[in-house]
Design a protein around this motif. Structure first.
Motif, PDB file in Angstrom:
ATOM      1  N   PRO A 124       0.935  -1.363   0.250  1.00  0.00           N
ATOM      2  CA  PRO A 124       0.578  -0.170  -0.189  1.00  0.00           C
ATOM      3  C   PRO A 124       0.585   1.484   0.187  1.00  0.00           C
ATOM      4  CG  PRO A 124      -0.348  -0.822   2.326  1.00  0.00           C
ATOM      5  CD  PRO A 124       0.595  -2.008   1.133  1.00  0.00           C
ATOM      6  N   ALA A 125       0.312   2.485  -0.286  1.00  0.00           N
ATOM      7  CA  ALA A 125       0.789   3.500  -0.740  1.00  0.00           C
ATOM      8  C   ALA A 125       1.162   4.682   0.662  1.00  0.00           C
ATOM      9  CB  ALA A 125       0.170   4.741  -0.956  1.00  0.00           C
ATOM     10  N   ASP A 126       2.047   5.049   0.665  1.00  0.00           N
ATOM     11  CA  ASP A 126       2.063   6.190   1.643  1.00  0.00           C
ATOM     12  C   ASP A 126       0.910   6.525   1.953  1.00  0.00           C
ATOM     13  OD1 ASP A 126       5.260   8.531   2.624  1.00  0.00           O
ATOM     14  OD2 ASP A 126       2.758   8.799   2.105  1.00  0.00           O
ATOM     15  N   VAL A 127       0.962   6.997   3.112  1.00  0.00           N
ATOM     16  CA  VAL A 127      -0.184   7.597   4.258  1.00  0.00           C
ATOM     17  C   VAL A 127      -0.571   9.129   2.728  1.00  0.00           C
ATOM     18  CG1 VAL A 127      -2.377   8.397   5.523  1.00  0.00           C
ATOM     19  CG2 VAL A 127      -0.602   6.381   5.801  1.00  0.00           C
ATOM     20  N   SER A 128       0.451   9.819   2.614  1.00  0.00           N
ATOM     21  CA  SER A 128      -0.128  10.574   2.246  1.00  0.00           C
ATOM     22  C   SER A 128      -0.015  10.905   0.522  1.00  0.00           C
ATOM     23  CB  SER A 128       1.246  11.950   1.933  1.00  0.00           C
ATOM     24  OG  SER A 128       1.215  12.253   3.636  1.00  0.00           O
ATOM     25  N   TRP A 129       0.531   9.715  -0.448  1.00  0.00           N
ATOM     26  CA  TRP A 129       0.402   9.702  -1.865  1.00  0.00           C
ATOM     27  C   TRP A 129      -1.410   9.122  -1.675  1.00  0.00           C
ATOM     28  CZ3 TRP A 129       4.435   9.124  -5.557  1.00  0.00           C
ATOM     29  CH2 TRP A 129       5.557  10.084  -4.960  1.00  0.00           C
ATOM     30  N   SER A 130      -1.484   8.382  -0.672  1.00  0.00           N
ATOM     31  CA  SER A 130      -2.783   7.461  -0.678  1.00  0.00           C
ATOM     32  C   SER A 130      -4.014   8.657  -0.314  1.00  0.00           C
ATOM     33  CB  SER A 130      -3.218   6.428   0.081  1.00  0.00           C
ATOM     34  OG  SER A 130      -3.664   6.553   1.701  1.00  0.00           O
ATOM     35  N   ALA A 131      -3.500   9.471   0.008  1.00  0.00           N
ATOM     36  CA  ALA A 131      -4.998  10.749   0.451  1.00  0.00           C
ATOM     37  C   ALA A 131      -5.064  11.503  -1.065  1.00  0.00           C
ATOM     38  CB  ALA A 131      -3.933  12.036   1.313  1.00  0.00           C
ATOM     39  N   ALA A 132      -4.296  11.669  -2.077  1.00  0.00           N
ATOM     40  CA  ALA A 132      -4.927  12.580  -3.181  1.00  0.00           C
ATOM     41  C   ALA A 132      -6.553  11.743  -3.681  1.00  0.00           C
ATOM     42  CB  ALA A 132      -3.562  11.603  -4.361  1.00  0.00           C
ATOM     43  N   LEU A 133      -6.911  10.612  -3.723  1.00  0.00           N
ATOM     44  CA  LEU A 133      -7.805   9.501  -3.903  1.00  0.00           C
ATOM     45  C   LEU A 133      -9.186  11.317  -3.237  1.00  0.00           C
ATOM     46  CD1 LEU A 133     -10.265   8.316  -5.494  1.00  0.00           C
ATOM     47  CD2 LEU A 133      -9.725   7.007  -3.500  1.00  0.00           C
ATOM     48  N   PRO A 134      -9.040  10.821  -1.800  1.00  0.00           N
ATOM     49  CA  PRO A 134     -10.125  11.830  -1.387  1.00  0.00           C
ATOM     50  C   PRO A 134     -10.325  13.097  -1.687  1.00  0.00           C
ATOM     51  CG  PRO A 134      -8.986  11.145   1.072  1.00  0.00           C
ATOM     52  CD  PRO A 134      -8.917  10.431  -0.787  1.00  0.00           C
ATOM     53  N   SER A 135      -8.654  13.623  -2.027  1.00  0.00           N
ATOM     54  CA  SER A 135      -9.093  15.285  -1.727  1.00  0.00           C
ATOM     55  C   SER A 135      -9.146  15.936  -3.481  1.00  0.00           C
ATOM     56  CB  SER A 135      -7.181  15.232  -1.721  1.00  0.00           C
ATOM     57  OG  SER A 135      -6.801  16.990  -2.166  1.00  0.00           O
ATOM     58  N   VAL A 136      -8.451  14.738  -4.422  1.00  0.00           N
ATOM     59  CA  VAL A 136      -9.241  14.989  -5.596  1.00  0.00           C
ATOM     60  C   VAL A 136     -10.600  15.148  -5.682  1.00  0.00           C
ATOM     61  CG1 VAL A 136      -9.669  14.102  -8.367  1.00  0.00           C
ATOM     62  CG2 VAL A 136      -7.200  14.062  -6.686  1.00  0.00           C
TER      63      VAL A 136
END
Length: 154
Positions: free
Chosen positions: A47-59
């Motif tokens: 799985p991704a770095d937490v900050s990188w996976s946060a791109a989904l809800p952010s976008v």
């Protein structure tokens, strides 16, 4: 992506962001986890770095907040909920145990023109990203008319 809101405010990003969520990110999700890089071919981790996976809800949040489009969120709602749940398990185990292989790559300098500034601790960047992810998921659910899902994140 912390830059998604800025991009949405300055450029017509709705079509691209919606396409990116539907056709690039969602097919890559497995059991709540996203990879660092999509499409996941050669580089990054899963799985991704937490900050990188946060791109989904952010976008999805930028598309909803800036353009009023809740459809992108509706299509990604179950994936966002699974992601928040999966990262929440990590957070409950301790912030120092969250996946943070990258941390903050480009902290601003204390004085302009003096290179990079002091980097925050990796657990701090993950904790911030997780808190923002939860907040954005709640706001998206409420904006889409799902108050009970929004309350779930409180």
């Amino acid at each position: 992506s912390l830059s998604s809101e800025s991009m949405a405010l300055n450029f017509e990003m709705a079509p691209f962001f919606s396409w990116w969520v539907r056709h690039v990110v969602l097919p890559e999700q497995r059991a709540g986890a996203l990879p660092d890089v999509v499409p996941f071919v050669r580089y990054g981790g899963r799985p991704a770095d937490v900050s990188w996976s946060a791109a989904l809800p952010s976008v999805a949040h930028a598309v909803c907040d800036v353009y009023g489009d809740t459809e992108t969120y509706r299509e990604a709602a179950s994936a966002i909920a699974a992601l928040v749940d999966e990262v929440g398990v990590e957070a409950r185990a301790g912030l120092g145990k969250m996946r943070t292989p990258y941390g903050d790559w480009c902290p601003p300098p204390a004085r302009m023109g003096k290179g990079q500034g002091r980097k925050p601790s990796p657990p701090l960047t993950s904790a911030f990203s997780y808190a923002l992810m939860v907040q954005q998921a709640a706001e998206l659910a409420r904006a889409a008319g799902n108050a009970s899902e929004g309350a779930r994140y409180a």
